[in-house]
Each structure stands twice: as C-alpha cells, then as structure tokens.
Design an enzyme around this catalytic site. Structure first.
Site, PDB file in Angstrom:
ATOM      1  N   GLY A   1      32.913  39.695  31.292  1.00  0.00           N
ATOM      2  CA  GLY A   1      33.363  39.587  29.909  1.00  0.00           C
ATOM      3  C   GLY A   1      34.708  38.912  29.812  1.00  0.00           C
ATOM      4  O   GLY A   1      35.032  37.994  30.571  1.00  0.00           O
ATOM      5  N   GLY A   2      35.512  39.422  28.862  1.00  0.00           N
ATOM      6  CA  GLY A   2      36.830  38.827  28.627  1.00  0.00           C
ATOM      7  C   GLY A   2      37.707  38.875  29.855  1.00  0.00           C
ATOM      8  O   GLY A   2      38.637  38.074  29.998  1.00  0.00           O
TER       9      GLY A   2
ATOM     10  N   ALA B   1      37.807   2.491  37.328  1.00  0.00           N
ATOM     11  CA  ALA B   1      38.148   3.521  38.302  1.00  0.00           C
ATOM     12  C   ALA B   1      39.336   3.072  39.164  1.00  0.00           C
ATOM     13  O   ALA B   1      40.133   3.899  39.621  1.00  0.00           O
ATOM     14  CB  ALA B   1      36.941   3.845  39.169  1.00  0.00           C
TER      15      ALA B   1
HETATM   16  C1  HXC Z   1      34.861  52.640  31.252  1.00  0.00           C
HETATM   17  C2  HXC Z   1      33.659  52.254  33.141  1.00  0.00           C
HETATM   18  C3  HXC Z   1      33.467  50.904  32.760  1.00  0.00           C
HETATM   19  C4  HXC Z   1      34.053  50.463  31.544  1.00  0.00           C
HETATM   20  C5  HXC Z   1      32.531  51.202  34.679  1.00  0.00           C
HETATM   21  N1  HXC Z   1      33.057  52.382  34.323  1.00  0.00           N
HETATM   22  N2  HXC Z   1      32.758  50.270  33.740  1.00  0.00           N
HETATM   23  N3  HXC Z   1      34.345  53.091  32.395  1.00  0.00           N
HETATM   24  N4  HXC Z   1      34.740  51.344  30.838  1.00  0.00           N
HETATM   25  N5  HXC Z   1      33.988  49.185  31.136  1.00  0.00           N
HETATM   26  C6  HXC Z   1      33.063  53.601  35.085  1.00  0.00           C
HETATM   27  C7  HXC Z   1      31.694  54.230  35.241  1.00  0.00           C
HETATM   28  O1  HXC Z   1      31.385  55.022  34.126  1.00  0.00           O
HETATM   29  C8  HXC Z   1      31.896  55.055  36.497  1.00  0.00           C
HETATM   30  O2  HXC Z   1      32.633  56.221  36.092  1.00  0.00           O
HETATM   31  C9  HXC Z   1      32.830  54.216  37.327  1.00  0.00           C
HETATM   32  O3  HXC Z   1      33.483  53.338  36.411  1.00  0.00           O
HETATM   33  C10 HXC Z   1      32.108  53.401  38.353  1.00  0.00           C
HETATM   34  O4  HXC Z   1      31.108  52.646  37.690  1.00  0.00           O
HETATM   35  P1  HXC Z   1      29.572  52.652  38.147  1.00  0.00           P
HETATM   36  O5  HXC Z   1      28.772  52.163  37.015  1.00  0.00           O
HETATM   37  O6  HXC Z   1      29.203  53.974  38.732  1.00  0.00           O
HETATM   38  O7  HXC Z   1      29.599  51.580  39.328  1.00  0.00           O
HETATM   39  P2  HXC Z   1      28.516  50.505  39.708  1.00  0.00           P
HETATM   40  O8  HXC Z   1      27.164  51.137  39.735  1.00  0.00           O
HETATM   41  O9  HXC Z   1      29.014  49.853  40.951  1.00  0.00           O
HETATM   42  O10 HXC Z   1      28.525  49.442  38.518  1.00  0.00           O
HETATM   43  C11 HXC Z   1      29.686  48.725  38.257  1.00  0.00           C
HETATM   44  C12 HXC Z   1      29.515  47.911  36.974  1.00  0.00           C
HETATM   45  C13 HXC Z   1      29.053  48.833  35.822  1.00  0.00           C
HETATM   46  C14 HXC Z   1      28.458  46.825  37.193  1.00  0.00           C
HETATM   47  C15 HXC Z   1      30.835  47.238  36.671  1.00  0.00           C
HETATM   48  O11 HXC Z   1      29.882  49.994  35.793  1.00  0.00           O
HETATM   49  C16 HXC Z   1      29.111  48.181  34.502  1.00  0.00           C
HETATM   50  O12 HXC Z   1      28.241  47.391  34.113  1.00  0.00           O
HETATM   51  N6  HXC Z   1      30.170  48.480  33.727  1.00  0.00           N
HETATM   52  C17 HXC Z   1      30.351  47.917  32.413  1.00  0.00           C
HETATM   53  C18 HXC Z   1      30.851  46.520  32.535  1.00  0.00           C
HETATM   54  C19 HXC Z   1      31.206  45.934  31.183  1.00  0.00           C
HETATM   55  O13 HXC Z   1      30.328  45.668  30.392  1.00  0.00           O
HETATM   56  N7  HXC Z   1      32.510  45.915  30.958  1.00  0.00           N
HETATM   57  C20 HXC Z   1      33.040  45.477  29.700  1.00  0.00           C
HETATM   58  C21 HXC Z   1      33.119  43.963  29.820  1.00  0.00           C
HETATM   59  S1  HXC Z   1      33.691  43.289  28.365  1.00  0.00           S
HETATM   60  P3  HXC Z   1      32.647  57.592  36.876  1.00  0.00           P
HETATM   61  O14 HXC Z   1      32.778  58.637  35.833  1.00  0.00           O
HETATM   62  O15 HXC Z   1      31.396  57.707  37.661  1.00  0.00           O
HETATM   63  O16 HXC Z   1      33.852  57.510  37.753  1.00  0.00           O
HETATM   64  C22 HXC Z   1      35.295  43.272  28.595  1.00  0.00           C
HETATM   65  C23 HXC Z   1      35.975  42.837  27.351  1.00  0.00           C
HETATM   66  C24 HXC Z   1      37.361  42.457  27.625  1.00  0.00           C
HETATM   67  O17 HXC Z   1      35.820  43.544  29.592  1.00  0.00           O
HETATM   68  C25 HXC Z   1      37.987  42.041  26.355  1.00  0.00           C
HETATM   69  C26 HXC Z   1      39.093  41.110  26.623  1.00  0.00           C
HETATM   70  C27 HXC Z   1      39.233  40.090  25.566  1.00  0.00           C
END
Ligand code: HXC
Length: 517
Positions: A171-172, A407
């Site tokens: 994402g971002g 070029a």
């Molecule tokens: C809060 C999160 C999180 C998030 C993961 N965790 N992503 N908590 N916010 N964005 C937490 C999980 O709940 C878990 O908590 C721990 O981190 C480990 O994650 P897992 O899922 O168990 O690990 P894994 O299976 O290895 O998967 C990793 C992952 C997945 C692929 C990154 O967690 C995932 O898809 N997360 C969401 C990614 C996402 O969509 N992020 C937002 C992107 S948009 P526990 O309780 O078990 O410790 C963005 C916008 C930015 O970033 C804006 C800027 C302009």
C-alpha cells in the site's frame, strides 16, 4: 521490598525491549528465512557501533484493545552507527511486534532519525519489514506515513537514502522506499505492491501470487522498482555496505576516494581489437568497462532491467565514478523508454551527489516502433536528455562505435556540456548509418540508375562512409576532443578526471526545472 538497583533495572528493561515479540515470534521469523530487526542491524553496521534511540517510546492508542498491548520499541528499532567507519542513520522494522506495523509513535521515531540525518548530513538506511499502516491507529498511522514521505522528499538530493525491503511492504508504505535513491529487495521473502493479490482479483479478475505481483524478481526485471536483489538477508545487507562505499555522506561531502592500488597508466592492448569489424555485430560493453576501471570491478545497478543500458558505480584511480553505457548486445544498444528512465534516474543521482560520470557510447539511436511512440518515447526519451543537460558534475564520454542521430546528442555530447569527449578510431558520428542515409539522399539517383542501381548504391554508401562513418568529421569541428587509441582509455580518463576534480559549473537560478515527467 528493596528497590532494584536502577542500573540493573535499566539493563533488564533494555533486554526486554530487545526481545521484540518474544521467542516464538522470533523463531517464526527465522523459520521464514528472515533475521530479526536487531540481527539485521548487526550485519549492516560495523561491529559494536550501533547506538539505539527511542527504545522506550510507546504508542498512545487505546482503541481496539490496544491499551493493553505492549509493542516493544513500537515495532521499529531506530538509531545510528557506522558503515566502514562512516556514520549513517538507520531504522529497522520489527515484524515480530504487531507485524512491524506503523503507528503514530513508530512514524515519529523514523521521522526523528531522518531529521537528525539531515541536520548531520548523514545517509538514512531503512530496513522495511512491515504490515503497513497500523489499522487500529487510523489516520494517525496514515499521517505518519505522510510525515515520512515529506522528509524523504526534503532529504532527496541532500543525503543518500537507501531502502531495503526484507518482508512485506504494501500500500502507501511502498511510497517511502519509492521516494528514496535505492531499493534493495531480498529474494523470496520480500514483496512490494499497492494492493495485494486478493484486491487485484476482486477488481481486475487477474489471478496472481505475491511473488508474481511484487516479488524481488518482478521488481528487478519487469517494473524496475528494485535496483538490486540478493538471495537472503545476509547478502542483501552486505550489498548495502558495498553500495555505501561509493557514496558520499551528503551533497557537500566529497565522494569517498581510496588509495589507488591499480596502475593509473595501465594500457589494455586487447581493447584495440575488441570492436567487431561488422558494424552490426554485437559485443558486450561490460567487457570494455571491466578492462578500464580499477581492478575490473563495477557495481551494476538495475542489472536485469532495461539491459540495453548499463549503469553502475566503479572506481578510477581510487575515485568513485558513475558509469552509463549503451549495451550493443541488447536491442543493439538503442535507447527505449525504460532505458531512458533508468539512465535519467542514475544521471540525476550522480549529479546530486557530485559523482563524476563516464559515458560509453555505441548507440544507433532511439528505438523505433509503434509501441514506443504510443507510450510516449518523445516525452520519456527526453528524460535522459534533460538529466544530462542539467548535470554539472564532471562528464566524460567515450564513443566506441556508433554515435548516431539524436542519441549522439543525448549521451553527453559536447553540445550539452560534455567536458571531454573522446572517440575510438572505430567511432562513427553520423545522423544515421550509411545504408539508410543513401536510400534517402540519393533516392532519385538510385531510381534513375535502373540496372546499375546496386553499383551506384555501393559507390554512394562508400562515399558516405568515408565522410561520416569515422570520428574525424566530428573531430574536425572540435565536437570530439581527441581520437584515442582504445588501449589508452584508462590513462586518458584518469588524466581527465584529475583535471576535473575542482570543476565549477552552475545552472541559472530557478525554483526547480521542469523535467518532462
Ligand atoms: C494492524 C496488523 C497489520 C496492520 C498485520 N498486523 N498487519 N495489525 N495493522 N496493517 C498484525 C496481525 O494482526 C498480527 O497480529 C501480526 O501483525 C502479524 O501478522 P500476521 O498476519 O500474523 O502475519 P503474516 O501471516 O506473516 O501476514 C503478514 C501480512 C498480513 C501479509 C502483512 O498481516 C497482512 O496482509 N496485513 C495487512 C496488510 C495491509 O493491508 N496493510 C495496510 C496496507 S495500506 P498479532 O496479534 O498476531 O500479533 C497502508 C496504507 C498506508 O499501509 C497509507 C499511507 C498513505
């Protein structure tokens, strides 16, 4: 109860924070082939030089059960240390603590070391391994990224910024690395994308896995987002150290010169015969470069992307230089959209950080074709031209064979402030090759020649070749400073570089130029 010795308490607190997400999470991280945030910093920095900052910072989020949740160091280890005795600022996201997600405090820690880096004129190296914006913190997390983006942009061209992707970066979150100078990715364990495979499937019905969408291979070959990839954490972090060895600490700092151990006067007789007799026959420009630079060592950047252009760092007489070379072995060394962008990015980096630029040129022109035209090669190709025109660093060109068409102008010609322009005797500086030119300028004569057409054509081709398919026509106008023996290229370049050490040149005052974007 007796009060615990404060120093002992401090030690225990530090130890607890250093444990990150705890044994099970660390074991899971290792099982994935990934090191922890601290282990990575130990490999990146000179032994014993890491100084951690803000390790006791905590988040302030009470929502969604976060009040009870302790996140050691708020999921990111920040601080500073040394690479080969030179100071750098670092952050290393800790995936073992709530997925290394970025909340308000996490972002503030990163911003703090970025502000310090700007103040001190030191590079920033970020090790990214994070689930992205911490969902529970809402706009404080989103805004935290924006605070980092602003600093990335302000630091751009002031201090080198290096991003290492060592896990998820989605994402971002991808836009902070995208704003930095170099992105390194670890094969198989890192990925970068704006939206993941699930969202892609929902929106566009395309089925793709993490690796195919945004793995190291994809970004180093297809998108060009990644400048380097290596097979694991260890080799990737070792590469950061190698890269740093070519870079100054900031835009006022001289590039890191080392005591030369390769003979500055070394001649390479093999270069005299390295260009094939047939002007259409390819050769690998890297075989030429390796015979010229110190100890034949070049750190190639974007090695698997737009391979028709080779860019990288090397040393000449112990001084770091940027190298940009067209590659006759791929697409005949033509410049296409991807090569123009790759080259422009590199030239601008070198110009920002005062790294002299050596250009090796064997270019038949920009790549023709409907696809290139429709994708905007006029605008995209102008990027490389703009970058070269604007650059005020020492700029030296060696034309090994073709310097054709526009070029020729683009690749640091004399007309756009090339400091020294050399040609090998095999060089041809011309609007185009002889065959194509004769078909245009002698069309009527060839049509009238009837059965003699081939004989007339051959005569006209020979005539054109004698005039333009040499470096001497361009040299007669001073557009080539000298035609040199190929074997003497290394001493010639070193001599010129020594002369240019204190080069001063500037552009007219302006807010900023308007590069065709
Ligand atoms: C809060 C999160 C999180 C998030 C993961 N965790 N992503 N908590 N916010 N964005 C937490 C999980 O709940 C878990 O908590 C721990 O981190 C480990 O994650 P897992 O899922 O168990 O690990 P894994 O299976 O290895 O998967 C990793 C992952 C997945 C692929 C990154 O967690 C995932 O898809 N997360 C969401 C990614 C996402 O969509 N992020 C937002 C992107 S948009 P526990 O309780 O078990 O410790 C963005 C916008 C930015 O970033 C804006 C800027 C302009």
């Amino acid at each position: 109860m007796p009060r615990m010795d404060p120093v002992e308490r401090l030690r225990q607190l530090r130890e607890r924070v250093r444990q990150g997400g705890g044994e099970a999470r660390i074991a899971a991280q290792h099982e994935k082939g990934k090191l922890t945030a601290h282990e990575r910093l130990e490999l990146l920095l000179d032994a014993g030089t890491f100084v951690e900052t803000d390790m006791f910072v905590t988040h302030r989020c009470d929502d969604f059960g976060m009040a009870a949740r302790q996140i050691p160091a708020d999921g990111v280890v920040t601080g500073w240390g040394q690479v080969d005795g030179r100071h750098v600022f670092v952050f290393s996201q800790d995936f073992t603590t709530l997925g290394g997600t970025l909340g308000e405090a996490h972002a503030k820690k990163i911003c703090k070391i970025m502000d310090m880096a700007l103040k001190c004129g030191k590079p920033v190296i970020g090790l990214n391994d994070s689930g992205g914006a911490r969902i529970q913190e809402g706009v404080l997390a989103q805004g935290g990224y924006a605070d980092i983006f602003l600093r990335n942009t302000m630091a751009s061209g002031v201090v080198p910024q290096i991003s290492v992707i060592m896990g998820p970066c989605a994402g971002g979150a991808t836009y902070s690395p995208a704003l930095t100078d170099f992105i390194l990715m670890v094969e198989n364990t890192s990925y970068m994308f704006i939206t993941g495979p699930t969202v892609v499937k929902t929106v566009t019905h395309e089925v793709v896995d993490f690796e195919g969408l945004g793995g190291a291979r994809t970004h180093s070959r297809k998108s060009g987002v990644a400048h380097f990839t290596r097979e694991d954490d260890e080799t990737t972090l070792a590469l950061v150290r190698t890269l740093m060895a070519y870079l100054p600490l900031n835009n006022q700092d001289p590039p890191p010169v080392i005591e030369p151990t390769d003979d500055a006067n070394r001649e390479e007789p093999e270069l005299d015969d390295i260009i094939p007799d047939d002007p259409r026959k390819p050769y690998d420009i890297r075989d030429i470069i390796s015979r010229i630079v110190d100890h034949g060592q070049m750190l190639e950047i974007h090695a698997a992307y737009a391979e028709n252009l080779v860019v990288g760092f090397a040393r000449l007489d112990g001084r770091p230089v940027g190298l940009l070379a067209t590659q006759p072995a791929v697409l005949a060394g033509t410049i296409d959209i991807r090569a123009s962008k790759k080259g422009a990015q590199f030239v601008r980096f070198c110009d920002s950080f005062n790294l002299p630029l050596i250009t090796f040129e064997d270019v038949p022109g920009y790549l023709p074709g409907v696809t290139q035209e429709h994708r905007g090669i006029i605008r995209e190709g102008a990027k490389l031209l703009h970058a070269y025109c604007e650059a005020t660093i020492p700029k030296i060109t060696v034309i090994t064979r073709k310097g054709y068409g526009g070029a020729y102008n683009v690749l640091n010609s004399k007309h756009i402030r090339g400091d020294f322009n050399y040609a090998w005797p095999t060089a041809e500086v011309a609007i185009m090759g002889a065959e194509a030119a004769v078909e245009i300028i002698h069309r009527r004569e060839l049509e009238a020649a009837g059965e003699n057409r081939e004989a007339v054509r051959a005569e006209r081709v020979a005539e054109y070749q004698a005039t333009f398919c040499t470096p001497f026509h361009a040299a007669s106008f001073g557009f080539i400073d000298d035609v040199i023996e190929p074997r003497r290229t290394r001493p010639t370049l070193i001599n010129a570089l020594r002369l240019l050490t204190n080069k001063q040149q500037s552009n007219p005052p302006k807010k900023h130029g308007h590069m065709p974007l």
